[in-house]
Design a protein around this motif. Structure first.
Motif, PDB file in Angstrom:
ATOM      1  N   GLU A 196      -5.562 -18.541   2.893  1.00 53.02           N
ATOM      2  CA  GLU A 196      -4.334 -19.181   2.414  1.00 53.02           C
ATOM      3  C   GLU A 196      -3.375 -18.206   1.744  1.00 53.02           C
ATOM      4  O   GLU A 196      -2.179 -18.186   2.079  1.00 53.02           O
ATOM      5  N   PRO A 197      -3.818 -17.367   0.787  1.00 48.96           N
ATOM      6  CA  PRO A 197      -2.871 -16.403   0.208  1.00 48.96           C
ATOM      7  C   PRO A 197      -2.400 -15.354   1.212  1.00 48.96           C
ATOM      8  O   PRO A 197      -1.261 -14.889   1.135  1.00 48.96           O
ATOM      9  N   LEU A 198      -3.251 -14.986   2.157  1.00 42.26           N
ATOM     10  CA  LEU A 198      -2.821 -14.049   3.187  1.00 42.26           C
ATOM     11  C   LEU A 198      -1.745 -14.670   4.071  1.00 42.26           C
ATOM     12  O   LEU A 198      -0.767 -14.002   4.439  1.00 42.26           O
ATOM     13  N   ALA A 199      -1.907 -15.950   4.410  1.00 46.98           N
ATOM     14  CA  ALA A 199      -0.899 -16.640   5.225  1.00 46.98           C
ATOM     15  C   ALA A 199       0.433 -16.717   4.486  1.00 46.98           C
ATOM     16  O   ALA A 199       1.506 -16.553   5.089  1.00 46.98           O
ATOM     17  N   ALA A 200       0.382 -16.945   3.180  1.00 47.38           N
ATOM     18  CA  ALA A 200       1.609 -16.985   2.383  1.00 47.38           C
ATOM     19  C   ALA A 200       2.273 -15.609   2.356  1.00 47.38           C
ATOM     20  O   ALA A 200       3.496 -15.483   2.482  1.00 47.38           O
ATOM     21  N   ALA A 201       1.473 -14.560   2.201  1.00 48.96           N
ATOM     22  CA  ALA A 201       2.011 -13.193   2.212  1.00 48.96           C
ATOM     23  C   ALA A 201       2.602 -12.862   3.574  1.00 48.96           C
ATOM     24  O   ALA A 201       3.647 -12.202   3.669  1.00 48.96           O
ATOM     25  N   PHE A 202       1.956 -13.327   4.649  1.00 58.80           N
ATOM     26  CA  PHE A 202       2.454 -13.080   6.002  1.00 58.80           C
ATOM     27  C   PHE A 202       3.824 -13.720   6.201  1.00 58.80           C
ATOM     28  O   PHE A 202       4.737 -13.110   6.770  1.00 58.80           O
ATOM     29  N   ARG A 203       3.980 -14.948   5.730  1.00 55.99           N
ATOM     30  CA  ARG A 203       5.283 -15.616   5.860  1.00 55.99           C
ATOM     31  C   ARG A 203       6.367 -14.864   5.099  1.00 55.99           C
ATOM     32  O   ARG A 203       7.492 -14.726   5.588  1.00 55.99           O
ATOM     33  N   GLU A 204       6.029 -14.369   3.915  1.00 53.33           N
ATOM     34  CA  GLU A 204       7.023 -13.713   3.067  1.00 53.33           C
ATOM     35  C   GLU A 204       7.307 -12.274   3.491  1.00 53.33           C
ATOM     36  O   GLU A 204       8.461 -11.825   3.471  1.00 53.33           O
ATOM     37  N   GLN A 205       6.291 -11.554   3.904  1.00 53.69           N
ATOM     38  CA  GLN A 205       6.438 -10.125   4.150  1.00 53.69           C
ATOM     39  C   GLN A 205       6.643  -9.769   5.613  1.00 53.69           C
ATOM     40  O   GLN A 205       7.100  -8.667   5.919  1.00 53.69           O
ATOM     41  N   VAL A 206       6.317 -10.675   6.517  1.00 54.91           N
ATOM     42  CA  VAL A 206       6.468 -10.385   7.947  1.00 54.91           C
ATOM     43  C   VAL A 206       7.417 -11.377   8.610  1.00 54.91           C
ATOM     44  O   VAL A 206       8.457 -10.989   9.153  1.00 54.91           O
ATOM     45  N   LEU A 207       7.084 -12.673   8.580  1.00 48.77           N
ATOM     46  CA  LEU A 207       7.897 -13.647   9.311  1.00 48.77           C
ATOM     47  C   LEU A 207       9.317 -13.755   8.761  1.00 48.77           C
ATOM     48  O   LEU A 207      10.284 -13.803   9.526  1.00 48.77           O
ATOM     49  N   ARG A 208       9.449 -13.807   7.449  1.00 49.85           N
ATOM     50  CA  ARG A 208      10.774 -13.995   6.859  1.00 49.85           C
ATOM     51  C   ARG A 208      11.717 -12.825   7.172  1.00 49.85           C
ATOM     52  O   ARG A 208      12.849 -13.039   7.623  1.00 49.85           O
ATOM     53  N   PRO A 209      11.301 -11.569   6.940  1.00 56.41           N
ATOM     54  CA  PRO A 209      12.205 -10.475   7.311  1.00 56.41           C
ATOM     55  C   PRO A 209      12.447 -10.371   8.811  1.00 56.41           C
ATOM     56  O   PRO A 209      13.557 -10.038   9.238  1.00 56.41           O
ATOM     57  N   LEU A 210      11.426 -10.672   9.626  1.00 54.14           N
ATOM     58  CA  LEU A 210      11.642 -10.636  11.069  1.00 54.14           C
ATOM     59  C   LEU A 210      12.630 -11.716  11.489  1.00 54.14           C
ATOM     60  O   LEU A 210      13.490 -11.484  12.359  1.00 54.14           O
ATOM     61  N   ALA A 211      12.558 -12.896  10.874  1.00 54.33           N
ATOM     62  CA  ALA A 211      13.531 -13.950  11.151  1.00 54.33           C
ATOM     63  C   ALA A 211      14.935 -13.512  10.755  1.00 54.33           C
ATOM     64  O   ALA A 211      15.918 -13.821  11.442  1.00 54.33           O
ATOM     65  N   ALA A 212      15.046 -12.766   9.648  1.00 54.23           N
ATOM     66  CA  ALA A 212      16.352 -12.270   9.226  1.00 54.23           C
ATOM     67  C   ALA A 212      16.925 -11.297  10.247  1.00 54.23           C
ATOM     68  O   ALA A 212      18.121 -11.318  10.549  1.00 54.23           O
ATOM     69  N   ILE A 213      16.068 -10.449  10.785  1.00 52.29           N
ATOM     70  CA  ILE A 213      16.516  -9.509  11.826  1.00 52.29           C
ATOM     71  C   ILE A 213      16.995 -10.272  13.056  1.00 52.29           C
ATOM     72  O   ILE A 213      18.083 -10.026  13.584  1.00 52.29           O
TER      73      ILE A 213
END
Length: 232
Positions: free
Chosen positions: A161-178
């Motif tokens: 669960e904390p890894l999934a939260a980190a993944f959303r914040e550190q990978v998915l969110r910036p990739l979505a911004a790009i």
């Protein structure tokens, strides 16, 4: 024999950790959940007891591997954004953690003209090439992106669960911004082609799937442009 200093002991510890984590990424890439501590020790060229001194079980080792890989995500994704967007020299790239998709440090890509790593094609192709090449060098980051798409289900829930939260914040969110900042890959595509967050998930799913076989063969860097051209 002169006793080692505290600094020397810390250097040795950091070296051992680096060896163990790199070996763990390579072993997990090949064996998945069948990975064992003894396999990691053999791959790293270390004794079983040495690896066990740092990690008592493979789940703790995998957890640390994913956590450290995602800590490198911002630098890797910013490099990918610059490759895809080719912003003008000196363009501002700053934003706080609450930046919206398509804004902030990745938004300079909006002004870019479509250009891929080989000189032609949509900017999404250059982004894909950059990610594939990053995975060729950093197997742990590849695994973080792959397992992140599965919500880190191979790990215990308390770790997943904390890894999934980190993944959303550190990978998915910036990739979505790009992706939100880049011009459309296909100007004729329907306007409802998916929210940037959903497209980020699709992109990672497609790329991690295509990358697995060449990554295991050791040919991903050489095949990155062809894979990206196939997808875009």
């Amino acid at each position: 024999m002169t006793p080692r200093t505290k600094e020397q002991n810390e250097q040795i510890r950091n070296l051992r950790m680096s060896q163990i984590l790199k070996a763990a990424a390579d072993v997990y890439l090949e064996r998945g959940q069948q990975m064992e501590i003894r396999d990691v020790a053999a791959e790293a060229g270390l004794g079983y007891g040495t690896v066990y001194h740092y990690y008592k079980n493979k789940m703790d080792l995998l957890h640390d591997l994913m956590l450290q890989a995602m800590s490198r995500a911002e630098e890797i994704l910013l490099s990918a954004a610059l490759a895809a967007g080719q912003p003008a020299a000196g363009a501002a790239v700053s934003a706080g953690p609450s930046a919206e998709p398509g804004r902030g440090r990745y938004a300079d890509a909006r002004a870019a003209r479509p250009a891929a790593a080989n000189g032609t094609g949509p900017p999404q192709r250059a982004l894909a090439v950059k990610l594939l090449q990053a995975w060729a060098e950093d197997h742990a980051f590849y695994l973080a992106c792959r397992l992140g798409g599965e919500q880190f289900r191979p790990l215990p829930e308390a770790q997943a669960e904390p890894l999934a939260a980190a993944f959303r914040e550190q990978v998915l969110r910036p990739l979505a911004a790009i992706l939100g900042a880049l011009p459309a890959a296909d100007p004729q595509a329907p306007a409802d082609g998916g929210e940037p967050g959903r497209r980020a998930e699709w992109l990672l799913a497609a790329l991690t799937g295509c990358a697995l076989a060449p990554l295991r063969r050791g040919t991903l860097r050489d095949e990155a442009v062809q894979i990206a051209a196939f997808l875009f």
